[in-house]
Scaffold this motif. Structure first.
Motif, mmCIF file in Angstrom:
data_model
loop_
_atom_site.group_PDB
_atom_site.id
_atom_site.type_symbol
_atom_site.label_atom_id
_atom_site.label_comp_id
_atom_site.label_asym_id
_atom_site.label_seq_id
_atom_site.Cartn_x
_atom_site.Cartn_y
_atom_site.Cartn_z
ATOM 1 N N ASN A 1 11.906 -18.172 7.313
ATOM 2 C CA ASN A 1 13.259 -18.093 7.902
ATOM 3 C C ASN A 1 14.280 -18.029 6.774
ATOM 4 O O ASN A 1 15.204 -18.831 6.686
ATOM 5 C CB ASN A 1 13.511 -19.304 8.802
ATOM 6 N N TRP A 2 14.135 -17.006 5.921
ATOM 7 C CA TRP A 2 14.772 -17.038 4.609
ATOM 8 C C TRP A 2 16.294 -17.067 4.648
ATOM 9 O O TRP A 2 16.925 -17.689 3.791
ATOM 10 C CB TRP A 2 14.241 -15.896 3.748
ATOM 11 N N ALA B 1 20.739 -14.638 11.921
ATOM 12 C CA ALA B 1 19.488 -14.377 11.210
ATOM 13 C C ALA B 1 18.444 -13.768 12.138
ATOM 14 O O ALA B 1 17.742 -12.824 11.759
ATOM 15 C CB ALA B 1 18.968 -15.675 10.602
ATOM 16 N N ALA B 2 18.345 -14.288 13.363
ATOM 17 C CA ALA B 2 17.364 -13.755 14.314
ATOM 18 C C ALA B 2 17.627 -12.282 14.599
ATOM 19 O O ALA B 2 16.678 -11.483 14.745
ATOM 20 C CB ALA B 2 17.398 -14.566 15.608
ATOM 21 N N TYR C 1 16.259 -10.340 11.662
ATOM 22 C CA TYR C 1 14.796 -10.288 11.683
ATOM 23 C C TYR C 1 14.309 -9.259 12.707
ATOM 24 O O TYR C 1 13.361 -8.516 12.439
ATOM 25 C CB TYR C 1 14.214 -11.666 12.025
ATOM 26 N N ARG C 2 14.952 -9.212 13.882
ATOM 27 C CA ARG C 2 14.570 -8.198 14.877
ATOM 28 C C ARG C 2 14.814 -6.802 14.329
ATOM 29 O O ARG C 2 14.012 -5.880 14.544
ATOM 30 C CB ARG C 2 15.371 -8.402 16.174
ATOM 31 N N LEU D 1 8.166 -9.069 3.419
ATOM 32 C CA LEU D 1 8.733 -9.415 4.711
ATOM 33 C C LEU D 1 7.981 -10.530 5.451
ATOM 34 O O LEU D 1 8.631 -11.453 5.973
ATOM 35 C CB LEU D 1 8.827 -8.165 5.585
ATOM 36 N N MET E 1 9.036 -13.771 3.988
ATOM 37 C CA MET E 1 10.456 -14.036 4.212
ATOM 38 C C MET E 1 10.704 -14.474 5.652
ATOM 39 O O MET E 1 11.484 -15.403 5.909
ATOM 40 C CB MET E 1 11.263 -12.785 3.867
ATOM 41 N N LEU E 2 10.037 -13.834 6.599
ATOM 42 C CA LEU E 2 10.219 -14.195 7.999
ATOM 43 C C LEU E 2 9.620 -15.568 8.288
ATOM 44 O O LEU E 2 10.219 -16.375 9.019
ATOM 45 C CB LEU E 2 9.586 -13.133 8.906
ATOM 46 N N VAL F 1 14.779 -5.675 11.177
ATOM 47 C CA VAL F 1 13.802 -5.209 10.193
ATOM 48 C C VAL F 1 12.429 -5.002 10.836
ATOM 49 O O VAL F 1 11.704 -4.061 10.468
ATOM 50 C CB VAL F 1 13.714 -6.170 8.990
ATOM 51 N N LYS F 2 12.086 -5.844 11.801
ATOM 52 C CA LYS F 2 10.791 -5.673 12.468
ATOM 53 C C LYS F 2 10.760 -4.411 13.328
ATOM 54 O O LYS F 2 9.695 -3.803 13.505
ATOM 55 C CB LYS F 2 10.467 -6.906 13.312
ATOM 56 N N GLU G 1 21.731 -19.216 12.783
ATOM 57 C CA GLU G 1 20.393 -19.026 13.353
ATOM 58 C C GLU G 1 20.336 -17.774 14.227
ATOM 59 O O GLU G 1 19.355 -17.016 14.176
ATOM 60 C CB GLU G 1 19.986 -20.264 14.169
#
Length: 199
Positions: free
Chosen positions: A130-131, A101-102, A105-106, A123, A126-127, A108-109, A98
């Motif tokens: 929570n892919w 993954a977080a 995600y940060r 995206l 996918m976000l 790519v954002k 978790e």
């Protein structure tokens, strides 16, 4: 298609991880204007794809599957290996999935300008799903395979791939463990704490 495996194996630097993630969407000659770390990640992505084609474990996994899947057998093995990695993440990586993954995600954002258009369009979905963490669950794998099946130009059996995964799960998991040990020798990622043990 095996995003999690690429992210796990690449150097744990933000740019390299970003390159490993976008590698599926970058074809042909590389844009040398990209940051050096991103280029490194894309090259690593391509090395892993090439390595998988020569891996005895990966080839064995493809042979287990229905020959009618054709070239889609490789796609299904990619996704199956991501599924097994997600389910057994704590064996292979000290950071909880978790949290890992977080951080992705940060990443790519924070770098939308470096994302290929195809990934940028996908995206939000996918976000929301929570892919990376959802790869643990077969119902999520089934959704991925159905979407991939529709995107392919030729008729294919990929949408029924979860049935193949369930039918051959024991053998595929054994292949996955062997593949991960092969990568230890080839890529030297984060050490495995309990190699070969699956839960």
């Amino acid at each position: 298609m095996n995003h999690l495996l690429h992210l796990y194996l690449v150097d744990p630097l933000p740019d390299a991880r970003l390159g490993a993630l976008i590698g599926d969407y970058i074809k042909g000659r590389l844009d040398r204007n990209l940051p050096a770390g991103v280029l490194q990640g894309i090259i690593h992505h391509r090395r892993l794809d090439s390595f998988a084609q020569t891996s005895a474990a990966f080839r064995r996994s493809k042979q287990r599957l229905n020959p009618d899947l054709g070239l889609c057998r490789g796609i299904l093995v990619d996704i199956a290996y991501d599924h097994f990695l997600a389910q057994n993440w704590r064996i292979y990586h000290p950071q909880p999935l978790e949290q890992f993954a977080a951080s992705i995600y940060r990443l790519v954002k924070d770098n939308p300008n470096l994302l290929p258009n195809a990934l940028r369009r996908q995206l939000p979905r996918m976000l929301a799903a929570n892919w990376l963490v959802s790869l643990r669950h077969l119902d999520h794998i089934e959704i991925i395979l159905q979407r991939l099946s529709r995107r392919l130009s030729r008729a294919n059996l990929l949408a029924d791939g979860t049935k193949q995964l369930m039918r051959h799960r024991q053998g595929l998991e054994a292949d996955f463990s062997a593949f991960m040990m092969e990568t230890q020798l080839f890529f030297h990622p984060v050490p495995i704490s309990h190699p070969g043990i699956l839960h």
